[in-house]
Design a protein around this motif. Structure first.
Motif, PDB file in Angstrom:
ATOM      1  N   GLU A 125       0.822  -1.201   0.000  1.00 44.87           N
ATOM      2  CA  GLU A 125       0.000   0.000   0.000  1.00 44.87           C
ATOM      3  C   GLU A 125       0.866   1.265   0.000  1.00 44.87           C
ATOM      4  OE1 GLU A 125      -3.059  -0.040  -0.545  1.00 44.87           O
ATOM      5  OE2 GLU A 125      -3.634  -2.117  -0.107  1.00 44.87           O
ATOM      6  N   GLU A 126       2.005   1.211   0.664  1.00 43.21           N
ATOM      7  CA  GLU A 126       2.917   2.359   0.672  1.00 43.21           C
ATOM      8  C   GLU A 126       3.465   2.617  -0.721  1.00 43.21           C
ATOM      9  OE1 GLU A 126       7.137   3.731   2.767  1.00 43.21           O
ATOM     10  OE2 GLU A 126       5.877   2.188   3.710  1.00 43.21           O
TER      11      GLU A 126
ATOM     12  N   SER B 232       0.860   4.344  -2.749  1.00 43.97           N
ATOM     13  CA  SER B 232       0.696   5.733  -2.297  1.00 43.97           C
ATOM     14  C   SER B 232       1.787   6.632  -2.859  1.00 43.97           C
ATOM     15  CB  SER B 232       0.705   5.794  -0.773  1.00 43.97           C
ATOM     16  OG  SER B 232      -0.339   5.025  -0.219  1.00 43.97           O
ATOM     17  N   GLU B 233       2.972   6.083  -3.065  1.00 41.11           N
ATOM     18  CA  GLU B 233       4.089   6.869  -3.577  1.00 41.11           C
ATOM     19  C   GLU B 233       4.159   6.871  -5.101  1.00 41.11           C
ATOM     20  OE1 GLU B 233       7.519   5.304  -1.647  1.00 41.11           O
ATOM     21  OE2 GLU B 233       7.049   6.227   0.286  1.00 41.11           O
TER      22      GLU B 233
ATOM     23  N   ASN C 167      -0.909   0.020  -9.725  1.00 45.92           N
ATOM     24  CA  ASN C 167      -0.249   1.039 -10.551  1.00 45.92           C
ATOM     25  C   ASN C 167       0.362   0.428 -11.807  1.00 45.92           C
ATOM     26  OD1 ASN C 167      -0.908   3.401  -9.231  1.00 45.92           O
ATOM     27  ND2 ASN C 167       0.876   3.326  -7.860  1.00 45.92           N
TER      28      ASN C 167
ATOM     29  N   GLU D  38      -2.153   9.746  -9.178  1.00 45.57           N
ATOM     30  CA  GLU D  38      -3.329   9.457  -8.367  1.00 45.57           C
ATOM     31  C   GLU D  38      -3.326   7.983  -8.000  1.00 45.57           C
ATOM     32  OE1 GLU D  38      -6.954  10.607 -10.168  1.00 45.57           O
ATOM     33  OE2 GLU D  38      -6.360  12.696 -10.504  1.00 45.57           O
ATOM     34  N   MET D  39      -4.119   7.636  -6.995  1.00 47.33           N
ATOM     35  CA  MET D  39      -4.258   6.225  -6.633  1.00 47.33           C
ATOM     36  C   MET D  39      -4.971   5.481  -7.767  1.00 47.33           C
ATOM     37  SD  MET D  39      -2.731   5.768  -3.807  1.00 47.33           S
ATOM     38  CE  MET D  39      -3.339   4.186  -3.200  1.00 47.33           C
TER      39      MET D  39
END
Length: 825
Positions: free
Chosen positions: A87-88, A91-92, A113, A576-577
């Motif tokens: 998840e990190e 987010s990045e 992603n 964006e996510m």
């Protein structure tokens, strides 16, 4: 050029482009690599979530991802740690991959992603220990998840985003190729689910003289389990040993015992039959269930007792208590089975089991469950079964059966499981089932490990041992000498009515280098699963050690997940996510009556425009070693019969696409073939001294062709092309000549078989004819008498092992490659 894309039948883009499987079977170990191909056809970054099955007791060894020309490998970490890292990364703006195992043993892949237009290849590597049963082996690779009854979150333990879904509009290509080495190359090999090409190839740089190459012979899809059957296997115990490369001075032994009982005393059967008649069993599955149950009823003997029940949303009992296997009871049972329909709604399996177990009768009765296992509430069922004290024998039915649930249900109660695909013959499975039910119970089983070694840990023996069924046991032994790990291992037990301990099996392990530490990882996985499923009997201190054990040996378990992160450059990170895109699976073929996979023949699917195998024949096809042009001889007739030009083109394209090299032929699925002995098979040398001519005469002898008919009474003259595929080329040319003279093809074949059966070739075939098991319906077409006389005259002089000269001589004008070359010169 525009990029290729995969779409649903209504034009929606798909993220999953297909799955390829490449595996190698060495002895009784399967080493498999699965390749899943993904693509993002959208203009924004997405997160692809794909929930999929792996085989029962498959041990995932690794994952690598190929993205933008770079290959990355994943690492197993504690489940919470892996989730946080994934998840990190998202987010990045980086790309992450997370692989977790679900409560029911399925897996969920999260690919976050995946940027616009990007493609990604995910490769999974797993190993599976194969366990033969009574001289046969069933290898099953599940490809899709059928819809299940119940709440997937509350009952099935799924996380909301991982809940599997199906879509009638999607299609995903599937391909598989296997290389077989070791003892299995001598087995009879076939697939009841897919047409496969099977070739024997010389082994290069290996101690084996040859290997067997198996691959699909037609396009396939992720809509049914891939099943491969190996029969006629030797029943012998085998073992492997190696050092554990993570623990100095510790060795690992994997012992595959094949128990042999010294007594042949059989026990009467007392069983309560419970049949799944829920809606998911509609169509192919309920038909397969009827066939299996009729076979089970036929196996009952005097002294046996049984009851009959069926269930869906409710349970219905045909018998209020146990019936004796008497004529009246069996007649009623057969009628009841024949009338079974999948018309009872949902699958409330646990309630049905409790109700059936409560029927009056012997306390030691077994429960025989016939089902597809498609439920989410597996925990309740398993707990009920364990607490019942009854053995559960399970017959899994369907094209996408829940193997994990049904295997656990059987093993946790001391029973066993059999699986039957739609259209698959059930006789062998029924015989194995009864062999186990009637076998004397083995008590106090134990393994005698090598002397001079200290036993650190050993996996548990199964609750029941059955003669001829392989069991696999792992042990970790402390020793500094490899020779100590190669000492004899023995399996002992006690039998009712036999005094003292009995030696059931013995083996001497083969020591291997095992640079990848695979054997130790398999042993660790077995230890983890047995302790995790051990319940309250396992000390809490051992349970606390399991996450560390899984992480140390890099095993994906309930406590661990596999994660990797692709760090992107500043200008390539997502802004964006990602948008969630769940991969919806194909509906299992035949599930709930949607379509049918009961039989296979070549035809075109009007709805999808792709070649598939439909319900036109009693059997599917398996490609074996004969010449490719003989396939074209037979199939060209099918092409001529297709009136639509585009269909003919697609069928020819299908034939052209069969990648089987220079040798291949087609026989029907699930059909038995005569043994290639001198009585039933000739290599052509008996007809000519010139080896270049032998291909014209090689094939089934007259007795061999009749034996084929005797072994496969379900195949009629309508499928005589399949019957004649193993016949010599000279015989096919002779029959073709009769057809080109203007005689109807079906009439030629029918009269040929009629005249062939008029000869007494072997004693067994003579008896079969007397019993009416070998016969052909006489033709009533006018003018057939002259053709009958011609065939009768041509077959005069026929013997059990040799075709007559009138048939053989037609091949003399057929050019060999040498003659063709000479004539061109």
């Amino acid at each position: 050029m525009n990029n290729a894309s995969f779409q649903t039948v209504d034009g929606q883009d798909l993220n999953l482009e297909g799955v390829k499987a490449r595996g190698r079977i060495v002895g009784r170990m399967l080493d498999m690599h699965l390749e899943q191909r993904f693509r993002n056809p959208e203009a924004a970054n997405v997160e692809v979530v794909y929930t999929f099955p792996l085989p029962w007791q498959a041990v995932l060894l690794g994952l690598e991802v190929e993205l933008n020309g770079e290959t990355l490998k994943g690492t197993v970490k504690a489940r919470s740690t892996a989730r946080a890292q994934y998840e990190e990364a998202l987010s990045e703006g980086d790309t992450g991959v997370l692989l977790t195992v679900n409560h029911d043993g399925t897996y969920t892949l999260e690919l976050g992603n995946l940027m616009a237009g990007e493609s990604c290849v995910v490769r999974l590597h797993y190993t599976q220990v194969l366990q033969p049963e009574q001289g046969s082996l069933r290898l099953m690779l599940p490809t899709t998840l059928a819809p299940r009854y119940g709440d997937p979150i509350a009952d099935g333990g799924y996380e909301p985003h991982a809940v599997p879904e199906v879509d009638l509009g999607v299609e995903y290509p599937f391909d598989i190729q296997l290389t077989v080495m070791g003892e299995l190359v001598l087995a009879q090999i076939g697939s009841p689910t897919h047409p496969v090409a099977i070739r024997s190839l010389p082994a290069v740089g290996m101690k084996e003289t040859h290997v067997v190459d198996i691959r699909l012979a037609a396009r396939a899809w992720l809509d049914r389990d891939f099943v491969l059957l190996f029969t006629d296997l030797p029943q012998a115990s085998q073992g492997l040993a190696a050092w554990d490369r993570l623990d100095n001075g510790l060795g690992v032994v994997m012992a595959g015992f094949t128990p042999q009982l010294p007594t042949h005393v059989t026990r009467p059967v007392t069983m309560k039959v419970l049949v799944d008649c829920s809606g998911s069993m509609n169509g192919d599955s309920i038909q397969a269930a009827r066939r299996a149950l009729q076979g089970i009823l036929a196996g009952l003997k005097e002294g046996d007792r049984f009851s009959l029940s069926r269930f869906g949303s409710e349970v219905e009992h045909r018998s209020k208590a146990l019936w004796k296997a008497a004529p009246a009871a069996l007649a009623s049972a057969r009628n009841w089975v024949e009338a079974l329909e999948a018309d009872m709604g949902g699958t409330r399996m646990n309630d049905a089991i409790l109700s059936t177990l409560a029927l009056p009768g012997a306390d030691a009765s077994d429960l025989l469950l016939v089902t597809d296992g498609d439920i989410h509430a597996i925990d309740d069922v398993l707990e009920t079964a364990r607490q019942s004290g009854h053995r559960f024998f399970v017959v899994g039915i369907g094209s996408s059966v829940s193997e994990g649930l049904l295997r656990r249900l059987a093993e946790d109660t001391g029973g066993s499981g059999e699986f039957v695909a739609p259209g698959e013959q059930v006789e062998a499975a029924v015989l194995r089932l009864y062999h186990r039910m009637r076998s004397p119970a083995v008590r106090d089983a134990r393994v005698q490990w090598p002397s001079g070694c200290t036993l650190h840990a050993a996996s548990n023996l199964p609750r029941s041992l059955f003669e001829g069924d392989d069991i696999t046991v792992f042990a970790r032994l402390q020793t500094h000498q490899a020779e100590s790990l190669k000492q004899s291992l023995q399996l002992w037990g006690r039998l009712d009515g036999v005094e003292g301990e009995v030696l059931l099996a013995e083996l001497t392990p083969e020591f291997i280098a095992d640079e990848d530490n695979t054997l130790a990882r398999l042993a660790a996985y077995r230890r983890y699963t047995q302790l995790r499923q051990g319940g309250e009997e396992v000390p809490a201190v051992l349970i606390k050690q399991l996450p560390a054990l899984a992480e140390r040996y890099q095993l994906v378990t309930n406590d661990t997940s596999l994660v990797l992160v692709k760090e992107r450059a500043d200008g390539e990170r997502a802004q964006e996510m990602p948008q969630l895109r769940k991969v919806k699976g194909m509906l299992a073929a035949g599930h709930g009556g949607h379509g049918s996979v009961m039989a296979y023949s070549i035809r075109e699917s009007v709805s999808s425009g792709r070649l598939q195998f439909g319900k036109d024949s009693s059997s599917s096809m398996v490609l074996h070693d004969i010449q490719r042009d003989r396939i074209r001889q037979i199939e060209s007739k099918a092409v001529r019969k297709l009136k639509h030009p585009s269909r003919s083109e697609k069928l020819r394209a299908f034939i052209d696409s069969i990648d089987t090299g220079p040798t291949a032929t087609e026989t029907a699925k699930g059909l038995q073939e005569p043994r290639k002995t001198g009585e039933f098979w000739n290599d052509g040398s008996a007809y000519s001294n010139d080896p270049s001519e032998w291909h014209k005469y090689a094939g089934l002898t007259p007795a061999g062709l009749v034996e084929w008919l005797r072994l496969n009474p379900q195949v009629g003259v309508a499928y005589a092309h399949f019957i004649l595929m193993e016949a010599p080329l000279c015989l096919q040319v002779w029959l073709e000549q009769l057809i080109t003279q203007g005689h109807p093809e079906d009439e030629v074949i029918r009269l040929f078989i009629e005249q062939l059966l008029s000869h007494d070739l072997t004693f067994r075939q003579t008896v079969a004819k007397a019993l009416g098991h070998l016969k052909v319906k006489p033709t009533r077409r006018g003018g057939a008498d002259a053709l009958r006389r011609d065939i009768q005259q041509s077959l005069s002089g026929l013997t059990s092992e040799r075709w007559p000269d009138a048939v053989v001589h037609v091949a003399e004008d057929t050019p060999t490659p040498q003659r063709a070359k000479a004539s061109q010169s």
